[in-house]
Structures are given as C-alpha cells and as structure tokens.
Design a protein around this motif. Structure first.
Motif, mmCIF file in Angstrom:
data_model
loop_
_atom_site.group_PDB
_atom_site.id
_atom_site.type_symbol
_atom_site.label_atom_id
_atom_site.label_comp_id
_atom_site.label_asym_id
_atom_site.label_seq_id
_atom_site.Cartn_x
_atom_site.Cartn_y
_atom_site.Cartn_z
ATOM 1 N N ASP A 1 -1.484 -57.251 -54.165
ATOM 2 C CA ASP A 1 -1.451 -55.881 -54.676
ATOM 3 C C ASP A 1 -0.499 -55.778 -55.860
ATOM 4 O OD1 ASP A 1 -3.254 -54.889 -52.840
ATOM 5 O OD2 ASP A 1 -1.724 -54.239 -51.417
ATOM 6 N N VAL A 2 -0.938 -55.083 -56.888
ATOM 7 C CA VAL A 2 -0.164 -54.947 -58.117
ATOM 8 C C VAL A 2 -0.130 -53.476 -58.515
ATOM 9 C CG1 VAL A 2 -0.042 -55.547 -60.566
ATOM 10 C CG2 VAL A 2 -0.822 -57.248 -58.909
ATOM 11 N N SER A 3 1.067 -52.948 -58.726
ATOM 12 C CA SER A 3 1.192 -51.573 -59.195
ATOM 13 C C SER A 3 1.145 -51.534 -60.723
ATOM 14 C CB SER A 3 2.510 -50.954 -58.707
ATOM 15 O OG SER A 3 3.618 -51.647 -59.272
ATOM 16 N N LEU A 4 0.692 -50.421 -61.245
ATOM 17 C CA LEU A 4 0.665 -50.196 -62.688
ATOM 18 C C LEU A 4 1.006 -48.732 -62.944
ATOM 19 C CD1 LEU A 4 -0.037 -50.701 -65.684
ATOM 20 C CD2 LEU A 4 -2.435 -50.276 -65.078
ATOM 21 N N THR A 5 1.978 -48.482 -63.796
ATOM 22 C CA THR A 5 2.309 -47.124 -64.216
ATOM 23 C C THR A 5 2.284 -47.059 -65.733
ATOM 24 O OG1 THR A 5 4.692 -47.615 -64.212
ATOM 25 C CG2 THR A 5 3.751 -46.714 -62.189
ATOM 26 N N PHE A 6 1.869 -45.922 -66.252
ATOM 27 C CA PHE A 6 1.853 -45.748 -67.706
ATOM 28 C C PHE A 6 1.727 -44.268 -68.031
ATOM 29 C CE2 PHE A 6 -2.565 -46.190 -66.481
ATOM 30 C CZ PHE A 6 -3.227 -45.230 -67.235
ATOM 31 N N THR A 7 1.986 -43.939 -69.288
ATOM 32 C CA THR A 7 1.849 -42.577 -69.804
ATOM 33 C C THR A 7 0.912 -42.593 -70.992
ATOM 34 O OG1 THR A 7 4.084 -41.939 -69.087
ATOM 35 C CG2 THR A 7 3.084 -40.634 -70.849
ATOM 36 N N VAL A 8 0.002 -41.607 -71.045
ATOM 37 C CA VAL A 8 -0.868 -41.457 -72.205
ATOM 38 C C VAL A 8 -0.739 -40.025 -72.714
ATOM 39 C CG1 VAL A 8 -2.875 -40.989 -70.712
ATOM 40 C CG2 VAL A 8 -3.216 -41.632 -73.110
ATOM 41 N N LYS A 9 -0.485 -39.901 -74.016
ATOM 42 C CA LYS A 9 -0.355 -38.588 -74.649
ATOM 43 C C LYS A 9 -1.470 -38.410 -75.663
ATOM 44 C CE LYS A 9 4.663 -38.196 -74.129
ATOM 45 N NZ LYS A 9 5.956 -37.915 -74.810
ATOM 46 N N SER A 10 -2.032 -37.207 -75.717
ATOM 47 C CA SER A 10 -3.149 -36.964 -76.622
ATOM 48 C C SER A 10 -3.051 -35.585 -77.250
ATOM 49 C CB SER A 10 -4.476 -37.097 -75.875
ATOM 50 O OG SER A 10 -4.544 -36.178 -74.797
ATOM 51 N N ARG A 11 -3.392 -35.521 -78.538
ATOM 52 C CA ARG A 11 -3.496 -34.246 -79.252
ATOM 53 C C ARG A 11 -4.951 -33.821 -79.376
ATOM 54 N NH1 ARG A 11 0.974 -32.418 -81.785
ATOM 55 N NH2 ARG A 11 2.788 -33.815 -81.845
ATOM 56 N N VAL A 12 -5.849 -34.668 -78.902
ATOM 57 C CA VAL A 12 -7.269 -34.355 -78.892
ATOM 58 C C VAL A 12 -7.755 -34.425 -77.456
ATOM 59 C CG1 VAL A 12 -7.680 -35.201 -81.231
ATOM 60 C CG2 VAL A 12 -7.827 -36.792 -79.299
ATOM 61 N N ALA A 13 -8.891 -33.807 -77.187
ATOM 62 C CA ALA A 13 -9.442 -33.814 -75.830
ATOM 63 C C ALA A 13 -10.017 -35.188 -75.513
ATOM 64 C CB ALA A 13 -10.521 -32.745 -75.710
ATOM 65 N N ILE A 14 -9.616 -35.767 -74.383
ATOM 66 C CA ILE A 14 -10.159 -37.050 -73.945
ATOM 67 C C ILE A 14 -10.872 -36.852 -72.617
ATOM 68 C CG2 ILE A 14 -8.416 -38.385 -75.165
ATOM 69 C CD1 ILE A 14 -6.971 -38.845 -72.566
ATOM 70 N N ALA B 1 -0.541 -69.183 -67.339
ATOM 71 C CA ALA B 1 0.725 -68.760 -66.730
ATOM 72 C C ALA B 1 1.736 -68.517 -67.848
ATOM 73 C CB ALA B 1 1.238 -69.828 -65.764
ATOM 74 N N LYS B 2 1.853 -67.262 -68.261
ATOM 75 C CA LYS B 2 2.696 -66.893 -69.393
ATOM 76 C C LYS B 2 2.752 -65.369 -69.472
ATOM 77 C CE LYS B 2 -1.278 -67.290 -72.521
ATOM 78 N NZ LYS B 2 -1.818 -68.010 -73.690
ATOM 79 N N ALA B 3 3.377 -64.860 -70.515
ATOM 80 C CA ALA B 3 3.425 -63.415 -70.740
ATOM 81 C C ALA B 3 2.126 -62.958 -71.396
ATOM 82 C CB ALA B 3 4.615 -63.044 -71.608
ATOM 83 N N TRP B 4 1.521 -61.913 -70.844
ATOM 84 C CA TRP B 4 0.291 -61.342 -71.385
ATOM 85 C C TRP B 4 0.623 -60.061 -72.139
ATOM 86 C CZ3 TRP B 4 -5.010 -62.318 -69.110
ATOM 87 C CH2 TRP B 4 -5.074 -63.597 -68.534
ATOM 88 N N LYS B 5 -0.061 -59.840 -73.252
ATOM 89 C CA LYS B 5 0.136 -58.640 -74.062
ATOM 90 C C LYS B 5 -0.625 -57.462 -73.459
ATOM 91 C CE LYS B 5 0.151 -61.732 -78.050
ATOM 92 N NZ LYS B 5 -0.574 -62.097 -79.296
ATOM 93 N N THR B 6 -0.370 -56.266 -73.957
ATOM 94 C CA THR B 6 -1.026 -55.078 -73.413
ATOM 95 C C THR B 6 -1.490 -54.138 -74.515
ATOM 96 O OG1 THR B 6 1.042 -53.826 -73.246
ATOM 97 C CG2 THR B 6 0.405 -55.136 -71.329
ATOM 98 N N TYR B 7 -2.492 -53.341 -74.182
ATOM 99 C CA TYR B 7 -2.893 -52.227 -75.035
ATOM 100 C C TYR B 7 -3.576 -51.171 -74.178
ATOM 101 C CZ TYR B 7 -7.812 -53.845 -75.165
ATOM 102 O OH TYR B 7 -9.093 -54.220 -74.851
ATOM 103 N N GLY B 8 -3.652 -49.949 -74.691
ATOM 104 C CA GLY B 8 -4.354 -48.868 -74.019
ATOM 105 C C GLY B 8 -5.500 -48.378 -74.873
ATOM 106 N N ARG B 9 -6.512 -47.800 -74.231
ATOM 107 C CA ARG B 9 -7.637 -47.261 -74.956
ATOM 108 C C ARG B 9 -8.141 -46.003 -74.262
ATOM 109 N NH1 ARG B 9 -13.743 -49.382 -75.552
ATOM 110 N NH2 ARG B 9 -13.615 -48.774 -73.367
ATOM 111 N N ALA B 10 -8.509 -45.000 -75.020
ATOM 112 C CA ALA B 10 -9.034 -43.752 -74.484
ATOM 113 C C ALA B 10 -10.249 -43.309 -75.281
ATOM 114 C CB ALA B 10 -7.959 -42.665 -74.510
ATOM 115 N N PHE B 11 -11.166 -42.607 -74.617
ATOM 116 C CA PHE B 11 -12.345 -42.047 -75.249
ATOM 117 C C PHE B 11 -12.176 -40.541 -75.396
ATOM 118 C CE2 PHE B 11 -13.952 -45.963 -73.418
ATOM 119 C CZ PHE B 11 -14.757 -46.449 -74.442
#
Length: 283
Positions: free
Chosen positions: A71-84, A150-160
C-alpha cells in the motif's frame, strides 16, 4: 505522439468509492495506471492549473518485492483558475521525456478524497489517495520493471478542463523506488556453554525485478546485533560483508542469554531490513 507511462491515474471521487482503474497502451504493455498523452497537451495556460505538495508514501521510499502487495499513500494539491472536470492525474515516471518510457504496472486506486475550496477565483483541491503496488498482477503487474529502475522517479500532474483542454505541470517532487531485501539468521549451538563460541549464519537476498526472484546480495555490509535477555533494544556487535552468494557468517563468544539478528541499513537502490532474532540459551 510521445507516451508517458506513470504511477497513478487519479479521479476525484468520494472516499466511499473504491475501484480499480486500468489502461493498456500498445502491444505488450501490461499493468494499470498506464496512460498515453501528448508531450505538450493543448489547453489552459500553465498558470491556470498547478500541482504542488506531491508526496508519495509519506516521503519514504517505496520498497517493492516480487510477490506481496504494498500500500502506498499519495497526497497532493491542485489549484485551478479554470473549471476542470473529475479527471486530474499525478504521475511518477522514469527516464527522459521524449526519449524513453516511464511505466510501472501493478498500481490502482483504492481510496480517494479531495477537500475543495474556492477563494479569489482560485479553486484548491487537497487530495489524499491510497494505491497499491501489486507485483502478483491481480490489478496489473510489475513485469515491466527492471533492476535499473530502482532509483528516484520524477513527477508531474495533469488536469482536463471542462472545455476539453488539458494542462500538464511538471513538479520538483520525486519518489524513490527500491528493491526489497530479505535476511535469514541461525545462531548455533543452542544451548551453549558460557565462554564457548556461537556461530551466527544467515543470508541476504534481494528482489530481482528482471528475473522475478530473490537472488543472493553479494558484498553487502551487514551488522550482527545482539539483545540480552531482559534488554529493550539490540546493539551492534560487529559488521560483516556477505559472500558472492549473499551468505553471512560471524563467530562470537557466548556470555549471557539473548537473541542474535542481522541488520541491513539499505542503500540508494535497496530497502533496509532486519532479520528475526534467534535466541540462544547460555549455560
């Protein structure tokens, strides 16, 4: 079209909803949380949707073996000025954008919840997820992993957006993926006469993602530790280096009753581990 394959496909939903999510991209692609997107999606400007505070597994490395689900937890915040809409995603990926793929199977969404608020034209969603890494392939699998992952993985977020566009936000957050380690121990003879020699043996093995088995971990520095009967903690007695097959061996002089164990501190590619304690009665 460049495909990024990552950890997590996220959908905003009520905490009570639990379901698996799966995608297949191209022939031979296995596992869940696999999604193809263009390298630079058209849509809202970068300033309109932003991802931040991405934390996997409470900031600790994700240690993956060959059988057990993690089991892996994930927390994040997404802010938007447009409707998603309800589809916004957080990915962890390996490699270089446009050069190679960053894909892991065996992950699916178990629970999700987002707290939503709006102020000054900005909508903020603070989200919590629980996902599972399942190398058995019940909900995807890890057969696409190789040991060099086995290393550090990068991250990104995406929204529609509700207008049909999308926005991708690369972030500075990383997640460390490590190979699981096993340790065994045997202290003999039992019982032993005070002043005589106790021989402590064992073996250190490490998950091999390429061949899907545990192999002996050669030339590893492992600590031999002892906890006297009635004591609350172990202390390190000596440090040994494993053989070419991962075998461990040390000799000590018996003085008091207690338990012996092996302890491995981990490194950049391998998780830490301790064996169970083996109790020796000294007479």
């Amino acid at each position: 079209m460049i495909y990024w394959r990552g950890f997590f496909l996220m959908h905003e939903m009520d905490m009570s909803m639990r379901r698996g999510i799966g995608f297949s991209v191209g022939a031979g692609v296995l596992g869940l949380a696999v999604l193809g997107v263009s390298a630079v999606p058209a849509g809202a400007a970068e300033s309109d949707i932003t991802f931040s505070k991405i934390v996997f597994n409470g900031g600790k490395p994700i240690v993956v073996g060959t059988v057990n689900s993690v089991d892996v937890s994930l927390t994040f915040t997404v802010k938007s000025r447009v409707a998603i809409n309800d589809s916004f995603d957080v990915f962890a990926y390996r490699g270089t954008e446009g050069v190679d793929y960053g894909e892991i199977g065996g992950l699916w969404e178990q629970q999700s919840a987002c707290r939503k608020s709006t102020s000054g034209g900005v909508t903020t969603r603070t989200c919590e997820r629980i996902v599972a890494v399942d190398p058995r392939g019940i909900q995807g699998d890890l057969r696409n992993l190789v040991n060099s992952d086995a290393k550090a993985w990068k991250t990104y977020g995406r929204a529609f957006t509700t207008g049909g566009g999308s926005d991708t936000d690369k972030t500075s957050a990383t997640v460390s993926l490590k190979r699981h380690v096993r340790l065994t121990v045997d202290a003999a003879p039992e019982p032993v006469v005070a002043g005589k020699t106790v021989t402590v043996t064992g073996k250190i093995t490490r998950a091999n993602w390429t061949s899907h088995r545990y192999d002996g971990y050669a030339r590893s520095s492992v600590r031999l530790q002892f906890k006297a009967a009635g004591a609350s903690s172990y202390r390190t007695v000596k440090t040994v280096t494993s053989s070419s097959t991962g075998a461990l061996k040390a000799t000590v002089t018996a003085s008091v009753d207690g338990s012996w164990r092996w302890s491995y501190g981990g490194n950049s590619t391998s998780g830490s581990q301790v064996s169970v304690g083996d109790y020796v009665d000294v007479r």
